[in-house]
Design a protein around this motif. Structure first.
Motif, mmCIF file in Angstrom:
data_model
loop_
_atom_site.group_PDB
_atom_site.id
_atom_site.type_symbol
_atom_site.label_atom_id
_atom_site.label_comp_id
_atom_site.label_asym_id
_atom_site.label_seq_id
_atom_site.Cartn_x
_atom_site.Cartn_y
_atom_site.Cartn_z
ATOM 1 N N ASN A 143 12.253 15.710 -7.622
ATOM 2 C CA ASN A 143 12.233 17.098 -8.117
ATOM 3 C C ASN A 143 13.614 17.632 -8.447
ATOM 4 N N HIS A 144 14.615 16.747 -8.512
ATOM 5 C CA HIS A 144 15.974 17.160 -8.862
ATOM 6 C C HIS A 144 16.462 16.394 -10.088
ATOM 7 N N LEU A 145 17.292 17.038 -10.876
ATOM 8 C CA LEU A 145 18.092 16.341 -11.867
ATOM 9 C C LEU A 145 19.396 15.975 -11.169
ATOM 10 N N ASN A 146 19.716 14.686 -11.122
ATOM 11 C CA ASN A 146 20.852 14.193 -10.345
ATOM 12 C C ASN A 146 21.964 13.721 -11.269
ATOM 13 N N LEU A 155 26.630 9.741 -14.863
ATOM 14 C CA LEU A 155 25.417 8.967 -14.611
ATOM 15 C C LEU A 155 24.336 9.952 -14.187
ATOM 16 N N ALA A 156 23.259 10.013 -14.945
ATOM 17 C CA ALA A 156 22.232 11.037 -14.712
ATOM 18 C C ALA A 156 20.884 10.375 -14.479
ATOM 19 N N ARG A 157 20.121 10.978 -13.568
ATOM 20 C CA ARG A 157 18.773 10.476 -13.260
ATOM 21 C C ARG A 157 17.872 11.676 -13.005
ATOM 22 N N SER A 158 16.712 11.666 -13.659
ATOM 23 C CA SER A 158 15.738 12.728 -13.450
ATOM 24 C C SER A 158 14.761 12.283 -12.379
ATOM 25 N N GLY A 159 14.787 12.923 -11.210
ATOM 26 C CA GLY A 159 13.949 12.507 -10.099
ATOM 27 C C GLY A 159 14.281 11.075 -9.714
ATOM 28 N N ASP A 160 13.266 10.219 -9.715
ATOM 29 C CA ASP A 160 13.502 8.812 -9.444
ATOM 30 C C ASP A 160 13.303 7.972 -10.702
ATOM 31 N N ARG A 176 22.506 18.316 -22.747
ATOM 32 C CA ARG A 176 21.956 18.108 -24.085
ATOM 33 C C ARG A 176 21.495 16.671 -24.312
ATOM 34 N N TYR A 177 22.299 15.706 -23.856
ATOM 35 C CA TYR A 177 22.025 14.306 -24.179
ATOM 36 C C TYR A 177 21.448 13.497 -23.008
ATOM 37 N N GLY A 178 21.521 14.054 -21.834
ATOM 38 C CA GLY A 178 21.011 13.326 -20.682
ATOM 39 C C GLY A 178 19.542 13.585 -20.442
ATOM 40 N N PRO A 179 18.963 12.990 -19.393
ATOM 41 C CA PRO A 179 17.544 13.232 -19.078
ATOM 42 C C PRO A 179 17.330 14.680 -18.649
ATOM 43 N N GLY A 180 16.125 15.188 -18.893
ATOM 44 C CA GLY A 180 15.825 16.567 -18.541
ATOM 45 C C GLY A 180 15.442 16.712 -17.082
ATOM 46 N N PHE A 181 15.144 17.939 -16.695
ATOM 47 C CA PHE A 181 14.703 18.208 -15.331
ATOM 48 C C PHE A 181 13.309 17.617 -15.138
ATOM 49 N N PRO A 182 13.008 17.093 -13.949
ATOM 50 C CA PRO A 182 11.673 16.544 -13.711
ATOM 51 C C PRO A 182 10.625 17.645 -13.678
ATOM 52 N N GLY A 183 9.367 17.288 -13.971
ATOM 53 C CA GLY A 183 8.292 18.264 -13.962
ATOM 54 C C GLY A 183 8.177 18.988 -15.290
ATOM 55 N N ASP A 184 7.267 19.953 -15.350
ATOM 56 C CA ASP A 184 7.081 20.698 -16.599
ATOM 57 C C ASP A 184 8.010 21.906 -16.633
ATOM 58 N N ALA A 185 7.978 22.620 -17.752
ATOM 59 C CA ALA A 185 8.921 23.722 -17.978
ATOM 60 C C ALA A 185 8.714 24.882 -17.023
ATOM 61 N N GLU A 186 7.530 25.011 -16.431
ATOM 62 C CA GLU A 186 7.247 26.140 -15.546
ATOM 63 C C GLU A 186 7.756 25.898 -14.129
ATOM 64 N N GLN A 187 8.076 24.644 -13.789
ATOM 65 C CA GLN A 187 8.543 24.350 -12.443
ATOM 66 C C GLN A 187 9.997 24.775 -12.271
#
Length: 413
Positions: A143-146, A155-160, A176-187
């Motif tokens: 549940n974190h963008l790391n 070095l970026a990782r969305s959740g696991d 902008r270029y890395g992975p987004g936040f995990p989950g949907d936009a409402e979380q």
């Protein structure tokens, strides 16, 4: 407790790098080191060796495969990932992680590049058990963008999910270029940042400004750089080991066996040659034995028509004794003459005896030979010991050979 020496190769010089030792829980043992890879060899004694290669040189992805089993997965990966890769797949080496249902984490790297890394590591006296992308050490919090943030690299990782390397001039580039936040936009959006002192000085204000855009921002300073944290991540998780297929590490048995392979192959060839020669000699002896048996059987049937042959010598002697009242010298002469014929026949292939007759010390043979020369050679063989005289009574052409009659007389006959 298993200890691991984690070595991070320098992207600009594969013969140099930095290293740190960690325990089974990922806790650092001693101070990190840096320099030529040969300097890390002393720290590797008694420890498992893991090598981190530059993230920009390794593609990390996932593939859905309908097969199971390590061998089948490795064969199927190049075709499953062909559409995701612009390079020639023939020039790439593929490795697979742990199968998750029908999905398998996968890595692709240029084969020559991997060979170069391994050559540099091994030249320094190091035998790695694990080689993987440094991105695999990126933190993974559900549940974190790391982010693992250095001055110009993140070095970026969305959740696991799959870790990704982003070149950054500003924090906004990572968003902008890395992975987004995990989950949907409402979380709720949570950001965990692991940052070096140099990166904190450069990006600290921008990181603080993000607090207004996300639910939480957790910032952790890495006073000793990113390597100790990468090392802890590698030990805690199961990264994709590039040492698969043709690059799989050799076992101790393999290393001990390798110097003896050439000698073992030579010994195997020698054994095959010896066995083949012995087999050929056995076949020749068996053929000679069959010819002798046939000659003895022919002589036996001539002497005792219709009798069942069990012990030819004994049966003939008994028959002679019954006919003449005793086994005289002439009977013994017949048997000795038959033995002489059998010995001569063994040394002359291609001859066959059709009939044998014995009367008054004279042995007459009717036989078929390949040629007149073979017939003469047979005659010479019978008189070689000087006990007998043998004369060719007849030699007539017959098909591809010669039908002959030889009369044997002498001391034994």
């Amino acid at each position: 407790m298993t200890e691991t020496l984690v070595i991070r190769l320098d992207p600009a010089d594969q013969e140099r790098g930095s290293w740190v030792a960690v325990d089974a829980e990922g806790r650092r043992i001693g101070a990190p080191g840096a320099g030529a890879l040969a300097d890390a060899a002393a720290a590797a004694a008694g420890r498992r060796v893991a090598v981190l290669v530059p993230a920009e040189d390794v593609l990390l992805t996932r593939a859905e495969l309908p097969v199971r089993g390590a061998g089948k997965i490795l064969k199927a990966l190049p075709f499953a990932l062909e559409e995701q890769i612009a390079e020639d797949i023939e020039a790439l080496h593929f490795a697979a992680g742990r199968l998750q249902g029908r999905t398998v984490p996968a890595a692709a790297v240029d084969r020559e590049q991997l060979e170069g890394w391994l050559a540099a590591v091994q030249a320094a006296g190091l035998e790695p058990q694990l080689v993987c992308s440094e991105a695999e050490g990126c933190p993974a919090a559900p549940n974190h963008l790391n982010w693992l943030l250095d001055e110009h690299r993140c070095l970026a990782r969305s959740g696991d999910g799959i870790p990704l390397l982003v070149e950054v001039a500003a924090v906004e580039d990572a968003l902008r270029y890395g992975p987004g936040f995990p989950g949907d936009a409402e979380q709720a959006r949570h950001l965990s940042v692991y940052v070096t002192p140099a990166a904190m000085e450069r990006h600290g204000a921008a990181l603080e400004a993000l607090r207004e855009q996300v639910a939480t921002v957790e910032i952790r300073l890495l006073p000793d750089g990113v390597l100790p944290h990468l090392a802890a991540g590698i030990v805690a998780r199961a990264p994709i080991n590039l040492l698969q297929g043709p690059f799989a590490p050799r076992t101790q048995v393999d290393r001990l066996w390798r110097p003896w392979q050439a000698a073992a192959a030579l010994l195997a060839v020698l054994a095959v040659v010896v066995l083949a020669r012995q087999g050929l000699e056995l076949m020749q002896l068996q053929r000679e034995e069959a010819r002798l048996d046939a000659a003895i059987a022919a002589a036996f049937q001539q002497a005792l028509p219709g009798a069942r042959m069990e012990d030819p010598r004994f049966q003939v002697e008994r028959r002679l004794a019954a006919l003449r009242g005793t086994a005289g010298a002439g009977d013994a002469g017949f048997l000795e003459a038959i033995e002489t014929v059998g010995g001569a026949l063994a040394g002359n292939q291609g001859l066959s005896i059709e009939s044998v007759s014995y009367r008054s010390g004279v042995l007459d043979l009717k036989l078929v030979a390949p040629s007149v020369e073979a017939l003469e050679a047979f005659r010479q063989a019978m008189i070689r010991d000087g006990r007998y005289a043998a004369t060719i009574q007849q030699a007539d052409p017959r098909g591809d050979g010669v039908e002959g009659r030889i009369q044997l007389t002498g001391e034994g006959a």
